[in-house]
Design an enzyme around this catalytic site. Sequence first.
Site, PDB file in Angstrom:
ATOM      1  N   HIS A   1      25.940  36.025 -23.966  1.00 53.47           N
ATOM      2  CA  HIS A   1      25.075  34.883 -23.670  1.00 53.47           C
ATOM      3  C   HIS A   1      25.707  33.674 -24.361  1.00 53.47           C
ATOM      4  O   HIS A   1      25.630  33.543 -25.582  1.00 53.47           O
ATOM      5  CB  HIS A   1      23.687  35.214 -24.242  1.00 53.47           C
ATOM      6  CG  HIS A   1      22.647  34.148 -24.121  1.00 53.47           C
ATOM      7  ND1 HIS A   1      21.581  34.256 -23.252  1.00 53.47           N
ATOM      8  CD2 HIS A   1      22.467  32.982 -24.769  1.00 53.47           C
ATOM      9  CE1 HIS A   1      20.806  33.196 -23.381  1.00 53.47           C
ATOM     10  NE2 HIS A   1      21.329  32.393 -24.293  1.00 53.47           N
TER      11      HIS A   1
ATOM     12  N   HIS B   1      26.303  29.604 -24.923  1.00 53.65           N
ATOM     13  CA  HIS B   1      25.901  28.205 -24.742  1.00 53.65           C
ATOM     14  C   HIS B   1      27.185  27.376 -24.750  1.00 53.65           C
ATOM     15  O   HIS B   1      28.138  27.691 -25.460  1.00 53.65           O
ATOM     16  CB  HIS B   1      24.943  27.776 -25.863  1.00 53.65           C
ATOM     17  CG  HIS B   1      23.555  28.288 -25.618  1.00 53.65           C
ATOM     18  ND1 HIS B   1      22.543  27.500 -25.137  1.00 53.65           N
ATOM     19  CD2 HIS B   1      23.034  29.533 -25.730  1.00 53.65           C
ATOM     20  CE1 HIS B   1      21.449  28.222 -24.987  1.00 53.65           C
ATOM     21  NE2 HIS B   1      21.721  29.470 -25.338  1.00 53.65           N
TER      22      HIS B   1
ATOM     23  N   CYS C   1      17.547  26.563 -27.743  1.00 49.97           N
ATOM     24  CA  CYS C   1      16.444  27.153 -28.491  1.00 49.97           C
ATOM     25  C   CYS C   1      15.894  26.093 -29.415  1.00 49.97           C
ATOM     26  O   CYS C   1      16.650  25.432 -30.126  1.00 49.97           O
ATOM     27  CB  CYS C   1      16.938  28.353 -29.286  1.00 49.97           C
ATOM     28  SG  CYS C   1      15.659  29.037 -30.351  1.00 49.97           S
TER      29      CYS C   1
HETATM   30  N1  COA Z   1       1.637  36.413 -27.817  1.00 52.38           N
HETATM   31  C1  COA Z   1       0.671  35.510 -28.056  1.00 52.38           C
HETATM   32  N2  COA Z   1       0.222  35.216 -29.260  1.00 52.38           N
HETATM   33  C2  COA Z   1       0.773  35.880 -30.300  1.00 52.38           C
HETATM   34  C3  COA Z   1       1.770  36.833 -30.111  1.00 52.38           C
HETATM   35  C4  COA Z   1       2.215  37.097 -28.816  1.00 52.38           C
HETATM   36  N3  COA Z   1       3.166  37.986 -28.555  1.00 52.38           N
HETATM   37  N4  COA Z   1       2.112  37.327 -31.317  1.00 52.38           N
HETATM   38  C5  COA Z   1       1.364  36.695 -32.230  1.00 52.38           C
HETATM   39  N5  COA Z   1       0.551  35.821 -31.601  1.00 52.38           N
HETATM   40  C6  COA Z   1      -0.434  34.918 -32.219  1.00 52.38           C
HETATM   41  C7  COA Z   1      -1.361  35.625 -33.153  1.00 52.38           C
HETATM   42  O1  COA Z   1      -2.438  36.149 -32.445  1.00 52.38           O
HETATM   43  C8  COA Z   1      -1.747  34.514 -34.074  1.00 52.38           C
HETATM   44  O2  COA Z   1      -2.687  33.685 -33.431  1.00 52.38           O
HETATM   45  P1  COA Z   1      -3.855  32.966 -34.223  1.00 52.38           P
HETATM   46  O3  COA Z   1      -3.151  32.027 -35.171  1.00 52.38           O
HETATM   47  O4  COA Z   1      -4.585  32.251 -33.152  1.00 52.38           O
HETATM   48  O5  COA Z   1      -4.585  34.046 -34.900  1.00 52.38           O
HETATM   49  C9  COA Z   1      -0.475  33.721 -34.195  1.00 52.38           C
HETATM   50  O6  COA Z   1       0.287  34.000 -33.003  1.00 52.38           O
HETATM   51  C10 COA Z   1       0.356  34.084 -35.406  1.00 52.38           C
HETATM   52  O7  COA Z   1       0.574  35.479 -35.414  1.00 52.38           O
HETATM   53  P2  COA Z   1       1.447  36.223 -36.497  1.00 52.38           P
HETATM   54  O8  COA Z   1       1.380  37.678 -36.201  1.00 52.38           O
HETATM   55  O9  COA Z   1       1.101  35.739 -37.861  1.00 52.38           O
HETATM   56  O10 COA Z   1       2.881  35.797 -36.116  1.00 52.38           O
HETATM   57  P3  COA Z   1       3.803  34.617 -36.612  1.00 52.38           P
HETATM   58  O11 COA Z   1       3.081  33.357 -36.842  1.00 52.38           O
HETATM   59  O12 COA Z   1       4.656  35.159 -37.695  1.00 52.38           O
HETATM   60  O13 COA Z   1       4.693  34.449 -35.285  1.00 52.38           O
HETATM   61  C11 COA Z   1       5.815  35.224 -33.348  1.00 52.38           C
HETATM   62  C12 COA Z   1       5.479  35.500 -34.793  1.00 52.38           C
HETATM   63  C13 COA Z   1       6.948  36.161 -32.952  1.00 52.38           C
HETATM   64  C14 COA Z   1       4.599  35.489 -32.479  1.00 52.38           C
HETATM   65  C15 COA Z   1       6.222  33.721 -33.154  1.00 52.38           C
HETATM   66  O14 COA Z   1       7.128  33.352 -34.158  1.00 52.38           O
HETATM   67  C16 COA Z   1       6.821  33.448 -31.807  1.00 52.38           C
HETATM   68  O15 COA Z   1       6.156  33.571 -30.789  1.00 52.38           O
HETATM   69  N6  COA Z   1       8.080  33.029 -31.744  1.00 52.38           N
HETATM   70  C17 COA Z   1       8.729  32.785 -30.474  1.00 52.38           C
HETATM   71  C18 COA Z   1      10.087  32.280 -30.690  1.00 52.38           C
HETATM   72  C19 COA Z   1      10.816  32.120 -29.386  1.00 52.38           C
HETATM   73  O16 COA Z   1      10.385  32.497 -28.312  1.00 52.38           O
HETATM   74  N7  COA Z   1      11.998  31.533 -29.516  1.00 52.38           N
HETATM   75  C20 COA Z   1      12.826  31.280 -28.408  1.00 52.38           C
HETATM   76  C21 COA Z   1      13.554  32.479 -27.941  1.00 52.38           C
HETATM   77  S1  COA Z   1      15.189  32.603 -28.625  1.00 52.38           S
HETATM   78 ZN    ZN Z   2      20.177  30.920 -25.197  1.00 55.74          ZN
END
Ligand code: COA
Ligand code: ZN
Length: 315
Positions: free
Chosen positions: A213, A215, A246
């Site tokens: 992958h 960029h 990202c």
């Molecule tokens: N879908 C929806 N909501 C989610 C979830 C999921 N898969 N996983 C966690 N959540 C929600 C929780 O319910 C919580 O909600 P609340 O604050 O309303 O109670 C909140 O997110 C925080 O949850 P927590 O378990 O403490 O996780 P976190 O804050 O450490 O976050 C991730 C972890 C993975 C959910 C978050 O960092 C994330 O979604 N990152 C995405 C990054 C991404 O996609 N990057 C680009 C791709 S390279």
């Molecule tokens: Zn990418």
Amino acid sequence: MDPDPARPPDRVRIYEVGPRDGLQNESATVPTDTKLRYIELLVAAGLREIEVTSFVSPTAIPQLADADSLVPRLPRAHGVRYPVLVPNMRGMERAEAAGANALAVFTAATDAFTEHNIGMTVAASLEAFAPVLRRAADLGWWTRGYVSTAFGCPYTGAVEPARAVDVALRLVDLGVDEVCFGDTIGVGVPRQVATLTGAAAAAGIAPNRTAFHFHDTRGTALANVAAGLDAGVRCFDASAGGTGGCPYAPGAAGNLATEDLVYFLDASGYDHGVDLEGVLTAARYVADSLGKPLATKVGRSGGWDSATGQPVGRA
Ligand code: COA
Ligand code: ZN
């Protein structure tokens, strides 16, 4: 030189990431109907693996917050796989409820990036993925594991290939069908691609289970594909229109553009089943939808049919 007629053309898989990696990084949130039209055009172009969205926190990535309503409406096309990103069991439950049947888990070679991206260390992310991948195996889903920052980390700098391979091996132990090394910030060069592919193969991850992958931040993406092909890799990610990035990788530019990759593979004699004009139609559609000019190389110039010397897909 003419290709050897006794040797069948090499088959390459183009793994389209525009709807996910492309759209997650846009400041404008694209309406679900527009995403579906974009995906329809990608399918019409012959793409058979399209990463469509993420089941992540809608606060983290608001651009993909419509995943639950998008997936049930995906075009039902024979032989098309629509992987979705899943970070944890909460995401898995949502993906299942929406009717997904393929997924990608995503971690990185460095703790610093993983902590910024998903709030966990690499080790903690692997623990979170274990039940996700067990459930996916029970359901018979195809699975991929990403190792982001495989060539360099925006927070900690250089990454040793051994470190990226080590994380990849852990993903393989957890059961992923394919490992994808991500050059998240676009710093890698061909020699490093050869080294990493060789190190993965030596550790037991064959090139046919490895994807890349890239960029195109520094213009090395296509050269890196060439190095991957030489090393035996046959799956590359790309984004129609060259969107992508990202939000947790400051300074990263777009993905390798699908139209640039298709042109390169066509002219090099690889078989991939994707039609350049169709990709350009999808690329123009997404650029128009985002209100931006199509700025990719082949998007600007059009393709060129090496057999006839005729232009292909010029707007
Ligand atoms: N879908 C929806 N909501 C989610 C979830 C999921 N898969 N996983 C966690 N959540 C929600 C929780 O319910 C919580 O909600 P609340 O604050 O309303 O109670 C909140 O997110 C925080 O949850 P927590 O378990 O403490 O996780 P976190 O804050 O450490 O976050 C991730 C972890 C993975 C959910 C978050 O960092 C994330 O979604 N990152 C995405 C990054 C991404 O996609 N990057 C680009 C791709 S390279
Ligand atoms: Zn990418």
